[in-house]
Write a protein that holds these residues in place. Structure first.
Motif, PDB file in Angstrom:
ATOM      1  N   LEU A 404      -4.687  15.733  -6.379  1.00 57.69           N
ATOM      2  CA  LEU A 404      -5.571  15.458  -5.253  1.00 57.69           C
ATOM      3  C   LEU A 404      -6.825  14.745  -5.716  1.00 57.69           C
ATOM      4  N   TYR A 405      -6.985  13.532  -5.234  1.00 58.49           N
ATOM      5  CA  TYR A 405      -8.227  12.807  -5.391  1.00 58.49           C
ATOM      6  C   TYR A 405      -8.309  11.780  -4.275  1.00 58.49           C
ATOM      7  N   SER A 406      -9.474  11.171  -4.115  1.00 66.35           N
ATOM      8  CA  SER A 406      -9.718  10.378  -2.913  1.00 66.35           C
ATOM      9  C   SER A 406      -9.112   8.983  -3.034  1.00 66.35           C
ATOM     10  N   VAL A 407      -7.785   8.977  -2.958  1.00 70.74           N
ATOM     11  CA  VAL A 407      -6.972   7.763  -2.944  1.00 70.74           C
ATOM     12  C   VAL A 407      -5.858   8.003  -1.932  1.00 70.74           C
ATOM     13  N   PRO A 408      -5.037   6.987  -1.633  1.00 72.97           N
ATOM     14  CA  PRO A 408      -3.867   7.255  -0.790  1.00 72.97           C
ATOM     15  C   PRO A 408      -2.949   8.282  -1.452  1.00 72.97           C
ATOM     16  N   ILE A 409      -2.635   9.356  -0.740  1.00 79.06           N
ATOM     17  CA  ILE A 409      -1.852  10.471  -1.278  1.00 79.06           C
ATOM     18  C   ILE A 409      -0.408  10.383  -0.786  1.00 79.06           C
ATOM     19  N   GLY A 410       0.552  10.394  -1.715  1.00 78.86           N
ATOM     20  CA  GLY A 410       1.963  10.416  -1.355  1.00 78.86           C
ATOM     21  C   GLY A 410       2.339   9.313  -0.380  1.00 78.86           C
ATOM     22  N   PRO A 411       2.852   9.661   0.807  1.00 80.02           N
ATOM     23  CA  PRO A 411       3.305   8.643   1.763  1.00 80.02           C
ATOM     24  C   PRO A 411       2.182   7.793   2.328  1.00 80.02           C
ATOM     25  N   GLN A 412       0.926   8.178   2.101  1.00 72.74           N
ATOM     26  CA  GLN A 412      -0.183   7.332   2.553  1.00 72.74           C
ATOM     27  C   GLN A 412      -0.261   6.022   1.780  1.00 72.74           C
ATOM     28  N   TRP A 413       0.512   5.917   0.709  1.00 72.63           N
ATOM     29  CA  TRP A 413       0.592   4.643   0.006  1.00 72.63           C
ATOM     30  C   TRP A 413       1.049   3.538   0.955  1.00 72.63           C
ATOM     31  N   GLU A 414       1.818   3.920   1.997  1.00 75.84           N
ATOM     32  CA  GLU A 414       2.247   2.938   2.993  1.00 75.84           C
ATOM     33  C   GLU A 414       1.048   2.289   3.678  1.00 75.84           C
ATOM     34  N   VAL A 415      -0.010   3.058   3.920  1.00 73.27           N
ATOM     35  CA  VAL A 415      -1.232   2.501   4.521  1.00 73.27           C
ATOM     36  C   VAL A 415      -1.811   1.426   3.606  1.00 73.27           C
ATOM     37  N   TYR A 416      -1.859   1.762   2.324  1.00 69.11           N
ATOM     38  CA  TYR A 416      -2.348   0.818   1.329  1.00 69.11           C
ATOM     39  C   TYR A 416      -1.472  -0.434   1.294  1.00 69.11           C
ATOM     40  N   PHE A 417      -0.152  -0.244   1.254  1.00 74.78           N
ATOM     41  CA  PHE A 417       0.756  -1.383   1.118  1.00 74.78           C
ATOM     42  C   PHE A 417       0.716  -2.290   2.343  1.00 74.78           C
ATOM     43  N   ARG A 418       0.651  -1.711   3.538  1.00 72.69           N
ATOM     44  CA  ARG A 418       0.593  -2.543   4.743  1.00 72.69           C
ATOM     45  C   ARG A 418      -0.638  -3.433   4.726  1.00 72.69           C
ATOM     46  N   ALA A 419      -1.739  -2.928   4.188  1.00 69.56           N
ATOM     47  CA  ALA A 419      -2.950  -3.744   4.090  1.00 69.56           C
ATOM     48  C   ALA A 419      -2.730  -4.925   3.150  1.00 69.56           C
ATOM     49  N   GLN A 420      -1.968  -4.716   2.060  1.00 67.48           N
ATOM     50  CA  GLN A 420      -1.706  -5.810   1.132  1.00 67.48           C
ATOM     51  C   GLN A 420      -0.871  -6.916   1.801  1.00 67.48           C
ATOM     52  N   ILE A 421       0.107  -6.502   2.578  1.00 66.86           N
ATOM     53  CA  ILE A 421       0.945  -7.476   3.290  1.00 66.86           C
ATOM     54  C   ILE A 421       0.099  -8.289   4.271  1.00 66.86           C
ATOM     55  N   GLU A 422      -0.753  -7.593   5.021  1.00 65.35           N
ATOM     56  CA  GLU A 422      -1.599  -8.280   5.996  1.00 65.35           C
ATOM     57  C   GLU A 422      -2.573  -9.228   5.305  1.00 65.35           C
ATOM     58  N   PHE A 423      -3.089  -8.821   4.173  1.00 67.68           N
ATOM     59  CA  PHE A 423      -3.995  -9.683   3.410  1.00 67.68           C
ATOM     60  C   PHE A 423      -3.302 -10.981   3.035  1.00 67.68           C
ATOM     61  N   ALA A 424      -2.112 -10.893   2.466  1.00 64.10           N
ATOM     62  CA  ALA A 424      -1.400 -12.097   2.028  1.00 64.10           C
ATOM     63  C   ALA A 424      -1.062 -13.007   3.203  1.00 64.10           C
ATOM     64  N   LYS A 425      -0.704 -12.403   4.336  1.00 62.51           N
ATOM     65  CA  LYS A 425      -0.347 -13.208   5.508  1.00 62.51           C
ATOM     66  C   LYS A 425      -1.543 -13.977   6.072  1.00 62.51           C
ATOM     67  N   ARG A 426      -2.750 -13.480   5.851  1.00 66.80           N
ATOM     68  CA  ARG A 426      -3.943 -14.114   6.411  1.00 66.80           C
ATOM     69  C   ARG A 426      -4.495 -15.243   5.531  1.00 66.80           C
ATOM     70  N   LEU A 427      -3.922 -15.431   4.363  1.00 68.94           N
ATOM     71  CA  LEU A 427      -4.397 -16.495   3.484  1.00 68.94           C
ATOM     72  C   LEU A 427      -3.862 -17.852   3.938  1.00 68.94           C
ATOM     73  N   LYS A 428      -4.658 -18.888   3.729  1.00 68.47           N
ATOM     74  CA  LYS A 428      -4.200 -20.239   4.025  1.00 68.47           C
ATOM     75  C   LYS A 428      -3.026 -20.579   3.119  1.00 68.47           C
ATOM     76  N   SER A 429      -2.201 -21.516   3.527  1.00 68.18           N
ATOM     77  CA  SER A 429      -0.959 -21.808   2.802  1.00 68.18           C
ATOM     78  C   SER A 429      -1.208 -22.202   1.357  1.00 68.18           C
ATOM     79  N   ASP A 430      -2.223 -23.049   1.104  1.00 70.69           N
ATOM     80  CA  ASP A 430      -2.481 -23.463  -0.279  1.00 70.69           C
ATOM     81  C   ASP A 430      -3.032 -22.306  -1.109  1.00 70.69           C
ATOM     82  N   VAL A 431      -3.781 -21.419  -0.469  1.00 68.14           N
ATOM     83  CA  VAL A 431      -4.312 -20.244  -1.169  1.00 68.14           C
ATOM     84  C   VAL A 431      -3.182 -19.271  -1.484  1.00 68.14           C
ATOM     85  N   LYS A 432      -2.296 -19.089  -0.536  1.00 69.34           N
ATOM     86  CA  LYS A 432      -1.174 -18.174  -0.738  1.00 69.34           C
ATOM     87  C   LYS A 432      -0.294 -18.650  -1.901  1.00 69.34           C
ATOM     88  N   LYS A 433      -0.122 -19.945  -2.015  1.00 66.47           N
ATOM     89  CA  LYS A 433       0.688 -20.483  -3.110  1.00 66.47           C
ATOM     90  C   LYS A 433       0.055 -20.203  -4.475  1.00 66.47           C
TER      91      LYS A 433
END
Length: 589
Positions: A404-433
């Motif tokens: 137990l520490y103040s990070v995503p715990i167990g299945p809450q990693w999904e919250v973290y991962f969904r944010a990563q997906i959304e971040f990548a999708k919001r990048l401009k095409s040349d930045v994403k490349k």
């Protein structure tokens, strides 16, 4: 309704509506199976982060209650008279992890029983084969579906909370996968000769012993020579020996202390889960560690050996009983900034001195700050801009909660991962490349690479496993996504850096909020995906120009001075503090 506790399909009754105990049951690689089933997923009890923090405090109290009880039992079984702090050093890491893990599994089962009064399940009853050999073996176990299946089975069987049917399916235990010793015989011979050489060195040249200190070989040699200590560099590790289970000894580990349902469960399950190192293997490890490690040290310094290096723990605990002082060095991020951390608490409690990377413990007098030994390598003149690479550094965590520490715990990693997906999708095409994604070294069944490819598209991945510092030095920008080590390395190395953290799962301490607010004002720290992606798009053409702005550099330097401190004078500062400890007559903290 049928309760499926893990991702093991043999323990799913697909003829009924399925209640998956958590997201850990629904592997992305099995989506073609579970997506076709009539099923629901039980809400995770620690999605209420206020409950998580409240439970953290409760479980800390539980740990402090049971540690003296277990210490007394172990003293009695082994015919010794060691202090509670001796046993805190040896059995404490496992006990704190096990209490947290068991409470999580217990809470989920209780919630499942409340979800449907007619729920039923299948269990497996062969707990003896899953008793860990040592703490390393326990770590290998608790991330697996097989171990968690039998732990959920223990909870269900001993509490009688849910009707069950026993399925006698044999799963090969993971005990054979405890971390092995040196496989290459030539290396083993060389290390054996080095140890023999160390044993003939006069004790005065081994007054201060460094084991897994996080200094690199050269810097450690410099420090040892400056202290007039022999400059051997060898991280001692006992060879793994599989111990036979002794049920008679284990029966003495029954307790009748429990004041509530969980503690009564804990009373009954400690004897089935405590690693063999602390019962069946105790005398052997005491003997072998005394022979392997240096004799009569006065100061013992480590960053990580206090946890899973059983030989070190036994040797250090024995020498601390005789008056030796233990120095624990911070070995990564989150320390000093996260709202709560059981690991940090344990390290500070067992240490005579706890050395941080710049922050100071207001409530703990044994906490001091020195230049970060892990960051001595940093190149503050980072200027490699030939590459257009954006280094995107991802975190990983087991699907089942484990500490137990103040990070995503167990299945809450999904919250973290969904944010990563959304971040990548919001990048401009040349930045994403330009993105170069570095997944965590272990996938833990999350199928990270497959999911990014499916949802984001053509992304490059760094699978080299080269040191982070070697890779990031070729990037124009580092995107950090956790309040962990690489963020501090990037900031200290003066690499243009963006970090974004979801505050709902990365809680910070109140007194460090101003430090992060300063980074936020400078555009370094972001608390939402949209803001982070917008900033990366904005600065992509010239990250260095933004990074070199006075307000950005001032914020970076201020932050690093507290959480990632470095110094050209590090050798003198470390030597001064260690000599002070060596000469001090003050009692061990």
């Amino acid at each position: 309704m049928f309760l499926a506790t893990t991702a093991i399909e043999q323990f799913w009754d697909v003829s009924q509506t399925i209640l998956f105990l958590g997201e850990w049951c629904r592997l992305y690689g099995q989506k073609h199976v579970w997506s076709k089933l009539d099923h629901k997923v039980l809400p995770y009890h620690w999605d209420d982060r206020r409950k998580l923090y409240s439970d953290f405090l409760y479980l800390n109290r539980t740990y402090e209650t049971y540690l003296p009880m277990i210490s007394n039992k172990l003293n009695e079984i082994h015919g010794v008279n060691r202090s509670i702090e001796y046993w805190r050093m040896i059995v404490g890491p496992w006990l704190s992890y096990f209490i947290d893990i068991l409470y999580d599994r217990y809470s989920s089962i209780v919630d499942a029983a409340k979800f449907d009064s007619k729920i039923n399940t299948w269990i497996v009853s062969n707990p003896i084969q899953w008793i860990p050999n040592n703490f390393s073996g326990f770590i290998d176990c608790f991330i697996s579906d097989e171990y968690n299946l039998q732990l959920y089975s223990q909870v269900i069987e001993f509490t009688g909370t849910i009707p069950y049917e026993n399925r006698d399916i044999f799963f090969p235990p993971l005990q054979g996968q405890t971390r092995k010793g040196i496989k290459d015989m030539s290396k083993a011979v060389i290390k054996k000769l080095i140890r023999r050489g160390e044993n003939v060195i006069p004790s005065r040249f081994n007054n201060i012993v460094f084991i897994s200190s996080y200094f690199n070989s050269l810097n450690l040699a410099k420090l040892r020579v400056s202290l007039c200590q022999f400059p051997f560099y060898l991280d001692h590790q006992l060879r793994d020996v599989e111990f036979e289970t002794n049920l008679e000894s284990r029966k003495q580990m029954h307790f009748k202390r429990g004041n509530d349902d969980f503690e009564r469960l804990l009373d009954r399950l400690i004897f089935l889960n405590i690693p063999k190192s602390y019962l069946e293997g105790y005398s052997g490890i005491c003997h072998d560690s005394a022979k392997m490690f240096p004799r009569n040290p006065k100061v013992i310094c480590t960053a990580t050996a206090y946890s899973a290096n059983e030989g070190f723990k036994f040797w250090a605990a024995e020498n601390m009983e005789r008056g030796a002082k233990l120095v624990i060095c911070q070995h990564g991020g989150h320390y000093g900034t996260g709202l709560f951390s059981g690991t940090e608490d344990h390290e500070i409690k067992i240490a005579s001195r706890y050395i941080t990377w710049g922050w100071r413990g207001k409530e703990n007098k044994n906490v001091i700050a020195l230049p970060a030994q892990k960051l001595i390598w940093v190149n503050k003149g980072h200027s490699k801009t030939n590459s257009r690479c954006i280094f995107w550094n991802l975190n990983g965590a087991p699907r089942y909660s484990y500490r137990l520490y103040s990070v995503p715990i167990g299945p809450q990693w999904e919250v973290y991962f969904r944010a990563q997906i959304e971040f990548a999708k919001r990048l401009k095409s040349d930045v994403k490349k330009a993105l170069l994604c570095r997944p965590y070294m272990k996938d833990y069944g999350w199928y990270v690479i497959d999911r990014i490819k499916d949802e984001v598209g053509d992304i490059r991945f760094d699978l080299s496993r080269n040191a982070w510092r070697d890779q990031v030095d070729n990037a124009i920008l580092a995107v950090e996504t956790t309040n962990m080590t690489t963020f501090l390395e990037s900031m200290s190395a003066n690499v243009p850096t963006i970090i974004f953290l979801q505050p709902e799962v990365w809680e910070l301490r109140e007194d460090v909020q101003p430090n992060f607010d300063r980074l936020k004002e400078a555009g370094v720290y972001h608390i939402d995906v949209e803001s982070a992606a917008k900033k990366v798009n904005e600065i992509y053409d010239s990250p260095q120009s933004w990074w070199n702005q006075e307000d950005v550099q001032d914020a970076r330097k201020e932050f690093c001075s507290t959480f990632a401190r470095t110094s050209d004078n590090w050798l003198v500062e470390w030597k001064t503090e260690l000599v002070k400890m060596l000469e001090s007559r003050e009692p061990v903290a």
